[in-house]
Design a protein around this motif. Structure first.
Motif, PDB file in Angstrom:
ATOM      1  N   TYR A 366      28.002  16.815  47.573  1.00 49.71           N
ATOM      2  CA  TYR A 366      27.682  18.057  48.280  1.00 49.71           C
ATOM      3  C   TYR A 366      26.374  17.852  49.043  1.00 49.71           C
ATOM      4  N   SER A 377      25.499  24.492  50.146  1.00 50.84           N
ATOM      5  CA  SER A 377      25.829  23.101  50.421  1.00 50.84           C
ATOM      6  C   SER A 377      27.302  23.017  50.815  1.00 50.84           C
ATOM      7  N   TRP A 378      27.640  21.988  51.559  1.00 52.61           N
ATOM      8  CA  TRP A 378      29.044  21.780  51.936  1.00 52.61           C
ATOM      9  C   TRP A 378      29.578  20.516  51.266  1.00 52.61           C
ATOM     10  N   PHE A 379      30.865  20.532  50.971  1.00 56.14           N
ATOM     11  CA  PHE A 379      31.513  19.435  50.247  1.00 56.14           C
ATOM     12  C   PHE A 379      31.915  18.339  51.235  1.00 56.14           C
TER      13      PHE A 379
END
Length: 560
Positions: A366, A377-379
């Motif tokens: 992440y 947060s982005w995966f």
């Protein structure tokens, strides 16, 4: 009907010659009716008498009259080859057409000199350029001029019908002539002609005879004997590159411009955002091949030094990988590096396993771009679609250590402040039936006491680069949205913020829609409140919609 007393006379009383009828009655179309003497002639002489009489009258003794198929003409004698052309009648009709043409021009000139037409010219504004559409609107609301124009149309229609009647007769007379009739049909002047005529009088009247105005080029074509006829042409108002207002001291130049354009030497030119280097540097000349070479060497020049944090394990220490381990790399830029933002080009871990271990590391990554909570947060979609997968290279065969590297490169590079790594393990085995590799979760093992081996992570590194970042300069730019320094500085600030927003959002991770990284930058690196971020974004969208060829795109929310 023409009466003549030069030909043979019929039976009548010759004492009163005024009452004597002609033997022949002739019309200009050569339709001849015989009276009198021929009815007294013997029957065998009548046909020759009539033919001789018709040839004498119709062809003026210059040829022999021939009639066939409802049509008659003169078979000219060699001495008179043009006997079929009644020149006097033809000339008379051509002169009539010339007179009609003069009358036509007179009617148009009288309309142009009329009180109604001149009153419209005086009412038109001179502080801005009037195109044909604007003039048509003034024309349409002038009822007096409309009535006068209808009178002109009625007079011209009468002349036009008379012209067509004469032209038909003229062609009948000339059909066996060696020359064509000479005439010019008058042409009615349409409304667009009169609108252009008004423009010519307004902008091309600086000489004795006005020129012709050309709207496409905003110039005048002057009469051949006039060196110059063009007067001052006011600026054009409108959208886009046209002026918003003309200059009060010189109407030929722009006084102000529409959003997205800047005034330069009396003209409106597209406004281009100034360089963003003072606010955020976004340029790098590092190519993918260079990056790959530097990664192979583990070159420290492209390593972004960050802080490793984990409550589950320590770097360089063996641990039981049966349960999920959490670790992260963070920069704490607001505290330690307030003048930088950071771009990730690659992520690398060095993972070691004990000998004969059947464990297979599985990592979920992440990325938090500018700080804030973990939910912002982005995966990272490793190996999904065209997104890159992990690359593994052996480091130490004895200790079974491998470098696991995922290279984003220039295509997938992105901002990062914190990288969260969730590590779990699965057991790799070989299916006896299908001879394929299969994986088990550790807790699925029938014998929990069986030794699965241990794992060690020696290094966790982020490779990329840092960019100069000036939060105070961006805050000053935002301040100009409400308190512009000078006229035009607000538009300039909006334009720079739009450019900054688009450049930041270009490094959004892959997905159906871009993530709104710019709001994260404002929220966490500039410490702006949520309502302030929303207000700035609304102002940017409103300004962007007024720009020429605006580029709109949907963004997904990442930061609260």
């Amino acid at each position: 009907v023409t009466e003549t007393r030069t030909g043979p006379l019929g039976c009548s009383n010759y004492d009163n010659l005024d009452s004597v009828s002609s033997v022949l009655v002739q019309s200009p179309e050569n339709k001849v009716q015989l009276l009198g003497l021929q009815v007294l002639l013997p029957e065998y002489l009548r046909e020759r008498f009539v033919a001789a009489a018709l040839s004498y009258i119709t062809c003026s003794s210059e040829g022999e009259l021939i009639c066939k198929g409802n049509d008659c003409w003169c078979k000219c004698s060699p001495t008179f080859p043009e006997c079929n052309c009644p020149d006097a009648d033809i000339q008379a009709m051509e002169d009539s057409l010339l007179q009609i043409q003069d009358s036509w021009a007179t009617h148009n000139r009288q309309f142009e000199e009329s009180e109604e037409f001149q009153a419209l010219l005086k009412r038109l504004p001179d502080d801005r350029f009037l195109n044909s559409t604007a003039i048509s609107q003034f024309w349409a609301v002038d009822t007096s001029l409309q009535h006068r124009y209808q009178q002109l149309g009625a007079s011209l229609r009468v002349l036009f019908k008379k012209t067509h009647r004469i032209v038909r007769r003229l062609f009948n007379l000339c059909k066996r002539c060696h020359r064509q009739p000479r005439f010019r049909l008058p042409k009615e002047r349409s409304l667009p002609y009169w609108w252009n005529r008004i423009q010519s009088l307004l902008y091309c009247g600086e000489s004795t005879f006005p020129g012709t105005f050309l709207e496409q080029s905003h110039s005048c074509t002057c009469p051949y004997d006039q060196s110059s006829c063009q007067g001052p042409i006011p600026c054009a108002l409108g959208e886009g590159p046209a002026c918003a207002h003309c200059a009060p001291d010189n109407s030929t130049r722009c006084g102000s411009c529409n959003p997205g354009y800047v005034l330069a030497q009396g003209l409106c030119r597209p406004e281009v955002a100034e360089s963003l280097e003072n606010f955020l540097g976004l340029e790098t000349d590092l190519q993918d091949l260079e990056l790959k070479y530097l990664l192979q060497k583990r070159d420290s020049r492209i390593e972004v030094h960050s802080i490793f944090i984990s409550n589950d394990m320590r770097l360089g220490s063996w641990f039981d990988p049966s349960w999920r381990k959490r670790m992260l790399l963070t920069l704490k830029s607001n505290k330690y590096k307030p003048g930088l933002v950071h771009v990730m080009l690659a992520l690398s871990l060095q993972i070691c396993l004990t000998k004969n271990s059947t464990l297979e590391p599985v990592m979920a990554i992440y990325v938090n771009p500018f700080g804030g909570s973990h939910s912002e947060s982005w995966f990272m979609p490793v190996s999904e679609g065209s997104f890159p997968d992990w690359e593994r290279t052996n480091v130490d065969a004895a200790a079974q250590c491998q470098n696991w590297t995922i290279t984003l490169g220039n295509r997938w590079k992105t901002f990062f402040e914190t990288v969260h790594v969730y590590l779990r393990s699965r057991i790799k085995s070989l299916d006896d039936n299908s001879n394929e590799t299969i994986y088990y979760e550790p807790l699925e093992m029938t014998d929990p006491s069986k030794n699965l081996g241990y794992m060690k992570i020696n290094t966790l590194q982020v490779f990329g680069y840092s960019l100069p970042f000036d939060p105070d300069a961006i805050r000053d730019l935002i301040l100009q949205l409400d308190y512009p320094y000078t006229q035009g500085s607000q538009d300039s600030a909006l334009l720079q913020l739009i450019e900054l927003r688009d450049r930041v959002n270009q490094l959004s991770p892959p997905g159906k829609v871009r993530l709104d990284l710019f709001s994260c930058l404002l929220r966490h690196r500039l410490k702006l409140a949520n309502n302030e971020v929303g207000r700035i974004q609304s102002s940017l969208r409103a300004f962007n919609s007024k720009l020429p060829n605006p580029v709109e795109y949907e963004t997904g929310k990442l930061c609260s």
